[in-house]
Motif scaffolding. Structure first.
Motif, PDB file in Angstrom:
ATOM      1  N   ARG A 192      -6.086   3.307   2.567  1.00 59.67           N
ATOM      2  CA  ARG A 192      -5.707   2.485   3.724  1.00 59.67           C
ATOM      3  C   ARG A 192      -6.945   1.894   4.395  1.00 59.67           C
ATOM      4  O   ARG A 192      -8.000   2.512   4.434  1.00 59.67           O
ATOM      5  CB  ARG A 192      -4.916   3.321   4.719  1.00 59.67           C
TER       6      ARG A 192
ATOM      7  N   GLY B  69       0.830  -1.198   0.000  1.00 61.28           N
ATOM      8  CA  GLY B  69       0.000   0.000   0.000  1.00 61.28           C
ATOM      9  C   GLY B  69       0.862   1.244   0.000  1.00 61.28           C
ATOM     10  O   GLY B  69       0.553   2.234  -0.658  1.00 61.28           O
TER      11      GLY B  69
ATOM     12  N   VAL C 115      -4.095  -2.175   2.353  1.00 64.34           N
ATOM     13  CA  VAL C 115      -4.984  -1.394   1.500  1.00 64.34           C
ATOM     14  C   VAL C 115      -6.404  -1.910   1.726  1.00 64.34           C
ATOM     15  O   VAL C 115      -6.608  -3.099   1.981  1.00 64.34           O
ATOM     16  CB  VAL C 115      -4.593  -1.536   0.009  1.00 64.34           C
TER      17      VAL C 115
END
Length: 132
Positions: free
Chosen positions: A122, A19, A83
């Motif tokens: 996130r 991520g 993520v």
């Protein structure tokens, strides 16, 4: 857009969460912040591309390659939980398009835009984003 780095050079063996790879600039990787660095350094690039081709939207092989790389990074990031599970390649494309517009229109601090936009990728933990 040629930046001297091919999008496919991102390492899948990075010690950073995938991520983070999507949003942060690291040598040898494909990241949103690197795109911002290039566009910021070459502010006329987007306007020149649009004037020549009628659009700044990537097409063809370049777009396919960028989407493939973004897809691999997102898949890995989802597996590692860095993520959101509902994040899609289209989300990354929108972030990059927004970044280009922020820089082209001098609409503010593009690095802040990248931080805030990527924070939206996130995962939430206990009702809060993992970076809160």
């Amino acid at each position: 857009m040629t930046t001297g780095r091919a999008p496919h050079t991102s390492s899948t063996n990075s010690s950073q969460p995938p991520g983070d790879e999507i949003c942060r600039h690291r040598a040898g990787g494909w990241e949103v912040a690197h795109i911002g660095e290039v566009l910021s350094a070459e502010r006329g690039l987007s306007a020149s591309i649009e004037a020549a081709f009628g659009s700044t939207e990537p097409t063809g092989e370049g777009r396919a390659e960028a989407e493939t790389v973004a897809g691999r990074l997102l898949a890995r990031a989802k597996e590692e939980g860095t993520v959101r599970p509902d994040a899609e390649v289209g989300d990354v494309v929108m972030i990059v398009c927004g970044l280009a517009a922020v820089i082209r229109n001098d609409a503010g601090d593009w690095r802040r835009y990248v931080r805030n936009a990527c924070a939206g990728l996130r995962p939430q933990r206990c009702g809060r984003r993992s970076d809160d």
